[in-house]
Scaffold this motif. Structure first.
Motif, mmCIF file in Angstrom:
data_model
loop_
_atom_site.group_PDB
_atom_site.id
_atom_site.type_symbol
_atom_site.label_atom_id
_atom_site.label_comp_id
_atom_site.label_asym_id
_atom_site.label_seq_id
_atom_site.Cartn_x
_atom_site.Cartn_y
_atom_site.Cartn_z
ATOM 1 N N VAL A 142 0.867 -1.173 0.000
ATOM 2 C CA VAL A 142 0.000 0.000 0.000
ATOM 3 C C VAL A 142 0.905 1.224 0.000
ATOM 4 C CG1 VAL A 142 -1.741 1.329 1.242
ATOM 5 C CG2 VAL A 142 -1.876 -1.173 1.214
ATOM 6 N N VAL A 143 0.718 2.096 -0.967
ATOM 7 C CA VAL A 143 1.501 3.323 -1.084
ATOM 8 C C VAL A 143 0.652 4.472 -0.564
ATOM 9 C CG1 VAL A 143 2.697 4.871 -2.666
ATOM 10 C CG2 VAL A 143 2.712 2.413 -3.099
ATOM 11 N N CYS A 144 1.191 5.220 0.389
ATOM 12 C CA CYS A 144 0.470 6.354 0.983
ATOM 13 C C CYS A 144 1.468 7.501 1.128
ATOM 14 C CB CYS A 144 -0.123 5.949 2.328
ATOM 15 S SG CYS A 144 -1.139 7.222 3.116
ATOM 16 N N VAL A 145 1.689 8.233 0.037
ATOM 17 C CA VAL A 145 2.759 9.233 -0.012
ATOM 18 C C VAL A 145 2.183 10.609 -0.343
ATOM 19 C CG1 VAL A 145 4.491 7.522 -0.632
ATOM 20 C CG2 VAL A 145 3.229 8.684 -2.449
ATOM 21 N N ALA A 168 -5.265 -3.645 7.351
ATOM 22 C CA ALA A 168 -6.253 -4.689 7.117
ATOM 23 C C ALA A 168 -6.256 -5.167 5.665
ATOM 24 C CB ALA A 168 -7.648 -4.184 7.491
ATOM 25 N N ALA A 169 -5.819 -4.305 4.756
ATOM 26 C CA ALA A 169 -5.828 -4.655 3.333
ATOM 27 C C ALA A 169 -4.548 -5.341 2.871
ATOM 28 C CB ALA A 169 -6.062 -3.393 2.504
ATOM 29 N N LEU A 170 -3.568 -5.508 3.766
ATOM 30 C CA LEU A 170 -2.289 -6.113 3.396
ATOM 31 C C LEU A 170 -2.388 -7.631 3.297
ATOM 32 C CD1 LEU A 170 0.284 -4.227 5.671
ATOM 33 C CD2 LEU A 170 -0.159 -3.847 3.235
ATOM 34 N N GLY A 171 -1.573 -8.191 2.392
ATOM 35 C CA GLY A 171 -1.359 -9.621 2.381
ATOM 36 C C GLY A 171 -0.456 -10.025 3.534
ATOM 37 N N ASP A 172 -0.196 -11.309 3.659
ATOM 38 C CA ASP A 172 0.582 -11.815 4.790
ATOM 39 C C ASP A 172 1.954 -11.158 4.900
ATOM 40 O OD1 ASP A 172 -1.474 -13.481 5.511
ATOM 41 O OD2 ASP A 172 -0.658 -15.244 4.495
ATOM 42 N N ASN A 173 2.599 -10.926 3.784
ATOM 43 C CA ASN A 173 3.921 -10.303 3.782
ATOM 44 C C ASN A 173 3.886 -8.896 3.196
ATOM 45 O OD1 ASN A 173 5.420 -12.615 4.812
ATOM 46 N ND2 ASN A 173 4.921 -13.592 2.861
ATOM 47 N N GLY A 174 2.710 -8.294 3.207
ATOM 48 C CA GLY A 174 2.552 -6.973 2.607
ATOM 49 C C GLY A 174 3.199 -5.872 3.428
ATOM 50 N N ARG A 175 3.469 -4.769 2.735
ATOM 51 C CA ARG A 175 4.087 -3.620 3.392
ATOM 52 C C ARG A 175 3.375 -2.332 2.993
ATOM 53 N NH1 ARG A 175 10.477 -4.851 2.525
ATOM 54 N NH2 ARG A 175 9.752 -5.450 0.448
ATOM 55 N N ILE A 176 3.645 -1.287 3.762
ATOM 56 C CA ILE A 176 3.082 0.040 3.504
ATOM 57 C C ILE A 176 4.248 1.008 3.312
ATOM 58 C CG2 ILE A 176 1.604 1.893 4.359
ATOM 59 C CD1 ILE A 176 0.234 -0.164 6.175
ATOM 60 N N LEU A 177 4.188 1.804 2.259
ATOM 61 C CA LEU A 177 5.177 2.856 2.011
ATOM 62 C C LEU A 177 4.518 4.194 2.294
ATOM 63 C CD1 LEU A 177 7.909 3.888 0.894
ATOM 64 C CD2 LEU A 177 6.879 3.783 -1.396
ATOM 65 N N VAL A 178 5.067 4.925 3.272
ATOM 66 C CA VAL A 178 4.503 6.209 3.701
ATOM 67 C C VAL A 178 5.577 7.288 3.608
ATOM 68 C CG1 VAL A 178 3.436 7.477 5.616
ATOM 69 C CG2 VAL A 178 2.975 5.040 5.339
ATOM 70 N N GLY A 179 5.185 8.483 3.179
ATOM 71 C CA GLY A 179 6.123 9.596 3.173
ATOM 72 C C GLY A 179 5.415 10.917 3.352
ATOM 73 N N PHE A 180 6.011 11.818 4.152
ATOM 74 C CA PHE A 180 5.428 13.152 4.320
ATOM 75 C C PHE A 180 6.467 14.118 4.872
ATOM 76 C CE2 PHE A 180 4.043 10.603 8.078
ATOM 77 C CZ PHE A 180 4.619 11.322 9.112
ATOM 78 N N HIS A 181 6.148 15.404 4.729
ATOM 79 C CA HIS A 181 7.032 16.463 5.209
ATOM 80 C C HIS A 181 6.991 16.565 6.737
ATOM 81 C CE1 HIS A 181 6.996 17.953 1.020
ATOM 82 N NE2 HIS A 181 8.140 18.511 1.342
ATOM 83 N N LEU A 182 8.154 16.758 7.316
ATOM 84 C CA LEU A 182 8.262 17.026 8.750
ATOM 85 C C LEU A 182 8.372 18.514 9.034
ATOM 86 C CD1 LEU A 182 10.869 14.251 9.673
ATOM 87 C CD2 LEU A 182 8.375 14.106 9.770
#
Length: 212
Positions: free
Chosen positions: A122-125, A146-160
């Motif tokens: 899941v990409v959330c950038v 909840a939407a990830l597969g067993d080995n799924g990952r999430i990529l998140v990025g935002f300004h600090l």
């Protein structure tokens, strides 16, 4: 009669909280800026290149808060089964015009559930996490988990730092407390999508389900 109940005694439906994005009214300027960058041939695929390195060929990817669809479109070109969701109707229209055939739905991250997956990534950038409705960050992280597969990952990025108008200030400590509460763990934190060291200006996280 109690003002919080209907005549039949049923609770009145909750009014959805306005997101920071809605408060900002940013879709017009955001879409125009990226349309100009794409028309000028600028590189707007940095997030997609990193996402691609995290995946096997032909992986299933969700672009959550897709904006005008540039990340999911780039992943489609790289051979992935990429789909997108975006709650802003104007940006959904722009995505369909810019990338004909892109699978994109006008839909909020909070609506995600297990039946939508399983996704390999899941990409959330692009500051999506900074524009959620106040107090819904953990709910959004749980929905993506909840939407990830067993080995799924999430990529998140935002300004600090130097966040756009109406975007929240979200410190790494606050974000990592929220993701832990949502049942996620940090696999990697960097300062750019080219994986430069973590810094105080921008942050990129790769997340996965916490192991219990």
């Amino acid at each position: 009669m109690d003002a919080t109940t209907l005549p039949q005694g049923e609770p009145t439906p909750m009014t959805p909280r306005r997101t920071r994005w809605q408060e900002a009214g940013s879709s017009g300027g955001f879409g125009k800026r990226f349309a100009e960058l794409i028309a000028a041939g600028e590189d707007v695929d940095g997030e997609a290149r990193l996402a691609d390195t995290l995946l096997p060929r032909g992986a299933r990817v969700l672009d959550a808060g897709a904006g005008m669809g540039r990340v999911s479109a780039a992943l489609l070109k790289r051979g992935h089964d990429a789909v997108a969701i975006e709650p802003d109707a104007a940006l959904v229209r722009q995505a369909r015009e810019t990338y004909p055939g892109l699978p994109i739905e006008e839909r909020d991250i909070l609506d995600l559930g297990p039946d939508d997956g399983p996704f390999d990534l899941v990409v959330c950038v692009g500051n999506v996490m900074l524009y959620l409705a106040e107090g819904t960050e953990r709910e959004a992280l749980r929905a993506m988990r909840a939407a990830l597969g067993d080995n799924g990952r999430i990529l998140v990025g935002f300004h600090l730092q130097d966040q756009p108008a109406h975007a929240r200030t979200y410190t790494p400590a606050e974000f990592e407390a929220d993701l832990t509460a949502a049942g996620l763990r940090v696999d990697l934190r960097a300062g750019t999508y080219q994986l430069h060291p973590a810094n105080d200006a921008y942050s990129v996280w790769i997340l996965s389900r916490a192991q219990h």
